[in-house]
Design an enzyme around this catalytic site. Sequence first.
Site, PDB file in Angstrom:
ATOM      1  CB  SER A 190      -0.941   0.021   1.210  1.00 16.09           C
ATOM      2  OG  SER A 190      -0.196  -0.034   2.424  1.00 16.09           O
ATOM      3  CG  HIS A 218      -4.191  -1.033  -2.099  1.00 15.16           C
ATOM      4  ND1 HIS A 218      -4.738   0.224  -1.973  1.00 15.16           N
ATOM      5  CD2 HIS A 218      -3.753  -1.380  -0.861  1.00 15.16           C
ATOM      6  CE1 HIS A 218      -4.614   0.636  -0.721  1.00 15.16           C
ATOM      7  NE2 HIS A 218      -4.029  -0.320  -0.033  1.00 15.16           N
ATOM      8  CE  LYS A 249      -7.631   0.297   0.588  1.00 12.36           C
ATOM      9  NZ  LYS A 249      -8.414  -0.243   1.724  1.00 12.36           N
TER      10      LYS A 249
END
Length: 403
Positions: A190, A218, A249
């Site tokens: 990240s 992610h 996300k």
Amino acid sequence: MPFALNQIDAELVTLDRELLRRSIRSVDTPCGTEIQIGGKSLLAFCSNDYLGLANHPELIAALSEGAKRFGTGSGASHLISGHHAIHDELEAKLALTQAGAIPHARALFFSTGYLANISAITALSLIGEKTSIYSAALNHASLIDGIRLAKAQTSIEVHVFNHHHLAELEEVLSHDTAPNKLIVTDGVFSMDGDLAPVQELLRLANQYDALLMIDDAHGFGVLGKHGYGILEDQTICSDRIIYIGTLGKAAGLNGAFVCAHEKIIAWLIQKARPYIYSTASSPALAFAVLRSIALIEGNLGQELRARLQANITLWKKGSTFNRWNRLKSDTAIQPIVVGSNETALQLARALDQLGYWIPAIRPPTVPKGMARLRMTLSAAHTTEQIQGLCKVLSDLETSLPKS
């Protein structure tokens, strides 16, 4: 004044002196590339809304429809009365996203990725009488905290490894006699934006009889032909994998899920205390997440991933620095390491004055001396916005004094 308050004052002064005190900024507008804070317009290059879905009309409508159909709250934990039929439907769909990578896949829906990680690690550490956990050095705080909690509840050995140098990991694994071994890693790191070497980690897991847990916070929605994440992207298949996907996300909503072999999920239901004792997420949210997955795996998702990749390519071609270090990353996370806390804060303030929002990231989130701007790209950014940022950063590198 109580001792605690005096001590807090002293500690806050220290944080101020070391330029490490955090602050909160309140956004006045919906999540997007163009936002307002206190009436000031800014271009945001710091959100994890990688596909630009957080304010998508179809998801707004789905959340509203879900609330009308299922109400706003679940009322209890999943194991009491808070698990609705729509949760079942969502978990079945989430399992299907990983079915090509995990045999006999089953999924559990969580309210946050933090809870999902803590739940999985603490439950998996209870398998058998002795457990060893191998954690990538740059893992997210939720993985680190999950390991700390696991260590508090049972006797485990913890080993930290560098994901760039797996020979050291293999050396320790080759001498490990613990029957239960768990390798834990981010899928996309990240703060650096690089990918974990999941194929090589799986090889080690197979050779030394370990489970492999991948936090793909992610990657889900962004990686792979259908946006199913790093396992699809790397063509991975194994019943040793515990996959964590985040829905707050790229998916544009909230929540997370754990996907693994059905026997592992059955174990989590019995042993994962955050799952057992937390109120279930709103069924309206589950309904909206189903719509988000449909967008991600459909034509729109493919278009948005292509646009995001084009933006990443544009940024990498247009951003060159002499004093600062743009880390090598092919993902939406594009960090610029500037070194000192003072430089990072100075740069973030200068960008803010010029209409750009990219917060400074400092220790303990990143190692000391590695303060940076954690810049992130979205499919919603325009060519002009990215080119403008490249120009502004180039000018600032030249004009800002060295610290």
